[in-house]
Motif scaffolding. Structure first.
Motif, short mmCIF file in Angstrom:
data_model
loop_
_atom_site.label_atom_id
_atom_site.label_comp_id
_atom_site.label_asym_id
_atom_site.label_seq_id
_atom_site.Cartn_x
_atom_site.Cartn_y
_atom_site.Cartn_z
N ILE A 1 0.90 -1.04 -0.03
CA ILE A 1 -0.04 -0.07 0.15
C ILE A 1 0.77 1.19 -0.03
O ILE A 1 0.56 2.20 -0.63
N THR A 2 1.83 1.14 0.84
CA THR A 2 2.68 2.41 0.70
C THR A 2 3.47 2.79 -0.54
O THR A 2 3.50 3.88 -1.18
N THR B 1 -7.01 -4.66 -4.51
CA THR B 1 -7.16 -5.99 -4.93
C THR B 1 -8.43 -6.25 -5.75
O THR B 1 -8.19 -7.49 -6.35
N LYS B 2 -9.17 -5.46 -5.73
CA LYS B 2 -10.43 -5.64 -6.69
C LYS B 2 -10.24 -5.09 -8.03
O LYS B 2 -11.15 -5.49 -8.74
N GLY C 1 -14.90 -0.09 -4.75
CA GLY C 1 -14.73 0.59 -3.45
C GLY C 1 -16.33 1.39 -3.44
O GLY C 1 -17.14 0.98 -3.92
N LYS C 2 -16.01 2.36 -2.20
CA LYS C 2 -17.32 3.17 -1.94
C LYS C 2 -17.12 4.45 -1.68
O LYS C 2 -15.88 4.80 -1.15
N GLY D 1 -7.04 -4.82 2.05
CA GLY D 1 -7.86 -5.69 3.23
C GLY D 1 -7.43 -5.83 4.56
O GLY D 1 -7.93 -6.30 5.45
N GLU D 2 -6.06 -5.45 4.58
CA GLU D 2 -5.45 -5.59 5.63
C GLU D 2 -4.79 -4.29 6.09
O GLU D 2 -4.87 -3.64 6.84
#
Length: 325
Positions: A4-5, A242-243, A291-292, A304-305
């Motif tokens: 993510i970073t 990841t999606k 996402g949302k 997710g983590e």
């Protein structure tokens, strides 16, 4: 596994994102809210001008100097493609284009024209005029385009709502040209009918009123383009990286900063997400809810983590454009 970073740093530092920072400096000099026929302009892929129960869509794009030098044919072709995508993103259909072309010597000018001709044929949009500088000290191609859409069917990029699903649709069947390694060509080798049907799919979404907002994925890449939508909508979001669908064998960090031949981001009521995905699956585009949208004014990405803040729009800018409603 996505770092993510690393993904944050890749997107935030990408020139396709950072070079958008200056847009507000121009937009702020030319406010449009006193012009009653201007339905929308700031923060949109095309200006929306009211004309009875229809709207004229008006956009322009220029091609980066680097592409002009590396592949003038593709420069001409993409000059058409990017403009057609801008009209499609608004739910509209293109009507015609004009160009301004400048070049130092005839070979480059000839290749630009060949590329433009290929684009005209691919997307079935006429080039109806323009201006040529055949004796310049530089090479450039800019195109302006107009399109039309019913006023009731206009898709804006500044109207995403909290609670909306974020839907990415992308044609994954493409290739990276050697001359433009961060451009994913999914149109030049496809049948004209299919490529035109992909643009028409956005019109179908617009006419069925399935989405609150739409934007074509442009130079900032997939999440970078979403950031522009959220910024102009005054919203935030969380995206599960990841999606996001990625072609087999393509590095996800490179994919995040790619310019795609056919790709759109939608913000829509969750009950319409699958219908949008299905519409695009019929024209060989893959789709997914990634996402949302929320009211946080912060764009976060997660695997997710781990979760990281990509942009905090209370202090960060992409374009700096704040749409007045």
């Amino acid at each position: 596994m996505v770092d993510i970073t690393k993904m944050n740093e890749t997107i935030r530092n990408f020139p396709g994102v950072t070079r958008k920072n200056a847009i507000h400096e121009v937009v702020d000099l030319f406010p449009t809210y006193d012009f009653k026929h201007v339905v929308a302009a700031e923060g949109e892929d095309a200006a929306v001008l009211e004309c009875g129960n229809m709207c004229v869509l008006f956009a322009a794009d220029g091609i980066m100097e680097k592409l002009m030098h590396s592949d003038p044919f593709l420069a001409g072709y993409y000059a058409v493609l990017v403009n057609v995508n801008d009209i499609a993103a608004m739910g509209g259909r293109p009507l015609g284009m004009v160009d301004v072309m400048s070049f130092k010597e005839g070979t480059i000018g000839s290749e630009i024209l060949k590329g433009m001709k290929a684009g005209v044929e691919k997307f079935n949009v006429p080039l109806v005029g323009g201006h040529t500088h055949p004796d310049c000290n530089y090479d450039s191609i800019e195109i302006s385009i107009i399109g039309s859409v019913k006023k009731s069917d206009v898709l804006l990029s500044s109207t995403a709502k909290a609670g909306d699903d974020i839907v990415f649709v992308i044609d994954l069947d493409g290739r990276f040209p050697e001359s433009v390694p961060y451009s994913y060509d999914s149109t030049s080798f496809k049948p004209n009918e299919l490529v035109q049907a992909q643009m028409e799919a956005v019109c179908t979404v617009a006419e069925r009123h399935l989405a609150h907002a739409c934007k074509d994925m442009s130079n900032p890449g997939h999440v970078g383009t979403l950031a522009m939508m959220l910024e102009s909508s005054d919203k935030g979001a969380i995206v599960d990286v990841t999606k996001i669908l990625v072609p087999e064998g393509v590095d996800e960090y490179k994919w995040a900063v790619t310019y795609y031949g056919c790709a759109f981001v939608f913000a829509c009521d969750p009950e319409h997400s699958q219908e949008i995905i299905d519409i695009f699956s019929e024209v060989s585009c893959a789709g997914a809810v990634v996402g949302k949208v929320d009211d946080s004014k912060i764009l976060k990405i997660t695997d997710g983590e781990d979760t990281g803040v990509l942009f905090d729009f209370t202090k960060d800018i992409v374009t700096g454009v704040r749409v007045k409603r």
